[in-house]
Design a protein around this motif. Sequence first.
Motif, PDB file in Angstrom:
ATOM      1  N   GLY A   1       0.795  -1.227   0.000  1.00  0.00           N
ATOM      2  CA  GLY A   1       0.000   0.000   0.000  1.00  0.00           C
ATOM      3  C   GLY A   1       0.826   1.275   0.000  1.00  0.00           C
ATOM      4  N   TYR A   2       2.106   1.146   0.239  1.00  0.00           N
ATOM      5  CA  TYR A   2       2.982   2.326   0.323  1.00  0.00           C
ATOM      6  C   TYR A   2       3.000   3.061  -1.018  1.00  0.00           C
ATOM      7  CZ  TYR A   2       7.367   4.960   0.909  1.00  0.00           C
ATOM      8  OH  TYR A   2       8.321   5.950   0.967  1.00  0.00           O
ATOM      9  N   LEU A   3       2.817   4.370  -0.965  1.00  0.00           N
ATOM     10  CA  LEU A   3       2.747   5.147  -2.211  1.00  0.00           C
ATOM     11  C   LEU A   3       4.034   5.056  -3.024  1.00  0.00           C
ATOM     12  CD1 LEU A   3       0.882   8.317  -0.907  1.00  0.00           C
ATOM     13  CD2 LEU A   3       0.049   6.740  -2.673  1.00  0.00           C
ATOM     14  N   GLY A   4       5.154   4.997  -2.339  1.00  0.00           N
ATOM     15  CA  GLY A   4       6.428   4.787  -3.048  1.00  0.00           C
ATOM     16  C   GLY A   4       7.126   6.081  -3.417  1.00  0.00           C
ATOM     17  N   PRO A   5       8.433   5.961  -3.719  1.00  0.00           N
ATOM     18  CA  PRO A   5       9.252   7.159  -3.954  1.00  0.00           C
ATOM     19  C   PRO A   5       8.843   7.984  -5.167  1.00  0.00           C
ATOM     20  CG  PRO A   5      10.512   5.129  -4.313  1.00  0.00           C
ATOM     21  CD  PRO A   5       9.214   4.729  -3.703  1.00  0.00           C
TER      22      PRO A   5
ATOM     23  N   CYS B   1      16.504   4.935  -3.632  1.00  0.00           N
ATOM     24  CA  CYS B   1      15.849   5.594  -4.773  1.00  0.00           C
ATOM     25  C   CYS B   1      16.696   6.736  -5.307  1.00  0.00           C
ATOM     26  CB  CYS B   1      14.456   6.071  -4.378  1.00  0.00           C
ATOM     27  SG  CYS B   1      14.425   7.124  -2.897  1.00  0.00           S
ATOM     28  N   VAL B   2      17.328   7.467  -4.399  1.00  0.00           N
ATOM     29  CA  VAL B   2      18.165   8.597  -4.823  1.00  0.00           C
ATOM     30  C   VAL B   2      19.382   8.085  -5.586  1.00  0.00           C
ATOM     31  CG1 VAL B   2      19.482  10.597  -4.018  1.00  0.00           C
ATOM     32  CG2 VAL B   2      17.362   9.956  -2.849  1.00  0.00           C
TER      33      VAL B   2
ATOM     34  N   PRO C   1      13.984  11.545  -4.473  1.00  0.00           N
ATOM     35  CA  PRO C   1      12.710  11.373  -3.763  1.00  0.00           C
ATOM     36  C   PRO C   1      12.841  11.479  -2.248  1.00  0.00           C
ATOM     37  CG  PRO C   1      12.948   9.699  -5.470  1.00  0.00           C
ATOM     38  CD  PRO C   1      14.259  10.395  -5.370  1.00  0.00           C
ATOM     39  N   THR C   2      13.888  10.897  -1.676  1.00  0.00           N
ATOM     40  CA  THR C   2      14.000  10.894  -0.212  1.00  0.00           C
ATOM     41  C   THR C   2      14.058  12.311   0.350  1.00  0.00           C
ATOM     42  OG1 THR C   2      15.288   8.872  -0.483  1.00  0.00           O
ATOM     43  CG2 THR C   2      15.221   9.823   1.709  1.00  0.00           C
ATOM     44  N   LYS C   3      14.728  13.208  -0.353  1.00  0.00           N
ATOM     45  CA  LYS C   3      14.795  14.599   0.113  1.00  0.00           C
ATOM     46  C   LYS C   3      13.409  15.216   0.146  1.00  0.00           C
ATOM     47  CE  LYS C   3      19.429  15.907  -1.362  1.00  0.00           C
ATOM     48  NZ  LYS C   3      20.190  16.745  -2.290  1.00  0.00           N
TER      49      LYS C   3
ATOM     50  N   THR D   1       8.563  17.026   3.056  1.00  0.00           N
ATOM     51  CA  THR D   1       7.106  16.943   3.232  1.00  0.00           C
ATOM     52  C   THR D   1       6.778  16.560   4.672  1.00  0.00           C
ATOM     53  OG1 THR D   1       6.913  16.214   0.934  1.00  0.00           O
ATOM     54  CG2 THR D   1       4.987  15.898   2.344  1.00  0.00           C
ATOM     55  N   ARG D   2       7.526  15.604   5.183  1.00  0.00           N
ATOM     56  CA  ARG D   2       7.309  15.166   6.561  1.00  0.00           C
ATOM     57  C   ARG D   2       7.522  16.323   7.537  1.00  0.00           C
ATOM     58  NH1 ARG D   2       9.258   8.951   7.436  1.00  0.00           N
ATOM     59  NH2 ARG D   2      10.289   9.461   9.374  1.00  0.00           N
ATOM     60  N   ALA D   3       8.580  17.076   7.309  1.00  0.00           N
ATOM     61  CA  ALA D   3       8.871  18.209   8.190  1.00  0.00           C
ATOM     62  C   ALA D   3       7.758  19.245   8.115  1.00  0.00           C
ATOM     63  CB  ALA D   3      10.207  18.822   7.794  1.00  0.00           C
ATOM     64  N   ARG D   4       7.223  19.447   6.916  1.00  0.00           N
ATOM     65  CA  ARG D   4       6.169  20.446   6.762  1.00  0.00           C
ATOM     66  C   ARG D   4       4.882  20.000   7.464  1.00  0.00           C
ATOM     67  NH1 ARG D   4       4.330  23.526   1.306  1.00  0.00           N
ATOM     68  NH2 ARG D   4       2.296  24.178   2.074  1.00  0.00           N
TER      69      ARG D   4
END
Length: 262
Positions: A187-191, A231-232, A241-243, A248-251
């Motif tokens: 179910g993970y959306l993925g990078p 992925c990077v 993608p990881t960056k 996004t997580r921080a926001r």
Amino acid sequence: MTDGQHTFRVLRFDSADDETPAYQTYALEASPGMTVLEALLRIQAEQDGTLAFRYACRGAVCGSCAMMINGREELACRTQVRDASRQGRTVYTGSAREEVEAPGSDAQMITVEPLRNLRVIKDLVVDMEPFFDKLVAVEPWLQPEQAHPPRERRVGPGAWAEAEPYTNCILCACCHSVCPVAEQEPGYLGPAALAQHYRFLADVRDQAGEHRLALVDGDDGVNGCDFAWNCVHICPRGVPPTKGIAKTRARITRERRGDGRQ
Ligand code: FES
């Protein structure tokens, strides 16, 4: 002059049959500069017309020729036979999240397999539908407040610099294949989807704000990332993608604090 005789070891499978996947080998004299895609086209034309694989642009633009070449996600149209058979290439083992050196014991042997973490339809052709469903789920389109401004929406170079690296994605799914979380969590959306999500989150013209953040808030979204960075490392277009996921997580965390929810 040639790049020598090579053996292509291709993982064959047909979902229409019940047979288990099996390797089939093809010998081919590689011409100088020949790509793996060109080698597969030669094999298909001269030795085995049943061999299935995808390609379109042949110029590293469409992303459709992504496959595993000697244990590493690559674009077949951009990978020369000579380079693929080189020893000591770095490959990424998804679940263990560690880097290993490709054995390369037989430099003339090139193993070609379908991408990981996607169902194989036939040979090197995988079912991309779940991958694209995840992309659509993050609504990768501009959502401005004003539908039709009288003039164009202008973005300065400084503002564009944040979103620009993510626009280079060609949706080849190499990052999805190498992601250890995608391997474990269907179910993970993925990078790829999360990188495209960030591309619009970072776009100053987009005003989807809270709605956009809510699309990826949760364990199937940005919280699911284990920060393996595979992925990077693997992206053939240099998309990070990881960056984007980290930002996004921080926001999301900042917005929650602002709401007094955390
Ligand atoms: S054929 Fe288009 S990227 Fe390789």
